[in-house]
Design an enzyme around this catalytic site. Structure first.
Site, PDB file in Angstrom:
ATOM      1  CG  ASN A   9      -1.778   1.207   1.351  1.00 34.84           C
ATOM      2  OD1 ASN A   9      -1.837   2.017   0.406  1.00 34.84           O
ATOM      3  ND2 ASN A   9      -2.450   1.357   2.472  1.00 34.84           N
ATOM      4  CG  HIS A  94      -5.845   1.910   5.313  1.00 36.16           C
ATOM      5  ND1 HIS A  94      -5.380   2.892   6.151  1.00 36.16           N
ATOM      6  CD2 HIS A  94      -4.825   1.032   5.146  1.00 36.16           C
ATOM      7  CE1 HIS A  94      -4.116   2.619   6.471  1.00 36.16           C
ATOM      8  NE2 HIS A  94      -3.758   1.498   5.876  1.00 36.16           N
ATOM      9  CD  GLU A  96      -2.948   5.612   6.694  1.00 36.94           C
ATOM     10  OE1 GLU A  96      -2.920   5.558   5.447  1.00 36.94           O
ATOM     11  OE2 GLU A  96      -2.040   5.158   7.411  1.00 36.94           O
ATOM     12  CD  GLU A 165      -3.196  -2.270   7.516  1.00 36.90           C
ATOM     13  OE1 GLU A 165      -2.191  -2.585   6.887  1.00 36.90           O
ATOM     14  OE2 GLU A 165      -3.759  -1.170   7.391  1.00 36.90           O
ATOM     15  CB  SER A 211       5.573  -1.394  11.994  1.00 37.97           C
ATOM     16  OG  SER A 211       5.205  -0.035  12.197  1.00 37.97           O
TER      17      SER A 211
HETATM   18  P1  13P Z   1       3.231   0.641   7.643  1.00 35.91           P
HETATM   19  O1  13P Z   1       3.748  -0.661   7.078  1.00 35.91           O
HETATM   20  O2  13P Z   1       3.954   1.848   7.114  1.00 35.91           O
HETATM   21  O3  13P Z   1       3.131   0.600   9.133  1.00 35.91           O
HETATM   22  O4  13P Z   1       1.719   0.818   7.101  1.00 35.91           O
HETATM   23  C1  13P Z   1       0.828  -0.222   7.254  1.00 35.91           C
HETATM   24  C2  13P Z   1      -0.397   0.079   6.489  1.00 35.91           C
HETATM   25  O5  13P Z   1      -1.153   0.961   6.838  1.00 35.91           O
HETATM   26  C3  13P Z   1      -0.654  -0.711   5.265  1.00 35.91           C
HETATM   27  O6  13P Z   1      -1.948  -0.522   4.808  1.00 35.91           O
END
Ligand code: 13P
Length: 252
Positions: A9, A94, A96, A165, A211
């Site tokens: 992503n 997601h 976000e 996540e 992460s």
């Molecule tokens: P990171 O791997 O940067 O923590 O992001 C995870 C993520 O939100 C993938 O959708």
């Protein structure tokens, strides 16, 4: 699931030249067998990246979709449009999108349904906040997200990929330990199977995201209920992304 998946992503990162360079490297590298690689680039580069990838075995998807096919929704892209553009997958829910665009579980469910209707595989993201976890409410929170955003899909749940996540692990460098991730994945698999009991319990693919790095990917992958990864930051550079893809291979 028999096949594993590593999804990148890219979020709102990369410009055309560096994106093309990364896709070129990925498309010529020799992927471990049994691992599907799916890229979620900013859509403005999609066409160029697909042509750069050629028949290099990569899949592409959208980072989000609108549930309507067409309409007055400035800035949105529909599942139908993604499908016509050649995408095979789409991320929905997601954290976000939930945080910055106010999207709740009902909306996530509608998007997942639209994706399925147009032949896309939705990757439905769920995860608890640090506050949820510290209060001991992880499973309650995830259960609510499942019940409202996924369970109504019934037998279609085997056509969906769930991505766990934890919010406290996204972009923080703080990964869930393999044991923490496994505990949640096992819970999710059980709940998904209970919602679609006629399906094989192994037919509910569940990715871990938050992460994921070359240093922790192999340990996470050893867990029986982790079927692959949804990678953010570490998917932006070939070396780190490739190391994660290799770690997801059956031979590690
Ligand atoms: P990171 O791997 O940067 O923590 O992001 C995870 C993520 O939100 C993938 O959708």
């Amino acid at each position: 699931m028999a096949r594993r998946m590593v999804a990148g992503n890219w979020k709102m990162n990369m410009v055309a030249d560096s994106a093309k360079e990364l896709v070129r490297s990925l498309s010529v590298a020799d992927a471990p067998c049994g691992v599907d690689i799916v890229l979620f680039p900013p859509l403005i580069w999609l066409r160029e990246l697909m042509s750069e990838a050629g028949d290099g075995g990569l899949y592409f998807g959208g980072q989000d979709c609108h549930e309507a096919d067409f309409g007055a929704f400035t800035g949105d892209i529909s599942a139908r449009m993604l499908s016509v553009a050649g995408c095979s997958h789409v991320i929905v829910g997601h954290s976000e999108r939930r945080k910055f665009h106010g999207e709740g579980d009902a909306r996530v469910l509608a998007k997942a349904r639209a994706a399925l209707e147009h032949g896309l595989i939705p990757i439905v993201c769920i995860g608890e906040s640090l506050e949820n976890r510290e209060r001991g409410e992880t499973f309650e929170h995830l259960g609510r997200q499942l019940d409202a955003g996924l369970v109504p899909l019934g037998d279609d749940l085997t056509r969906v990929i769930v991505a766990y996540e934890p919010l406290w692990a996204i972009g923080t460098g703080r990964t869930a330990t393999p044991e923490q991730a496994q505990e949640v994945h096992e819970f999710l698999r059980g709940r998904l199977h209970a919602a679609a009991p006629d399906q094989d319990v192994q037919d509910f693919p569940i990715l871990y995201g938050g992460s994921v790095k070359p240093a922790n990917a192999a340990f996470l992958m050893e867990q029986p209920d982790i079927d692959g990864f949804l990678v953010g930051g570490a998917s932006l550079e070939f070396e780190s992304f490739w190391a994660i893809i290799k770690a997801a291979g059956v031979d590690g």
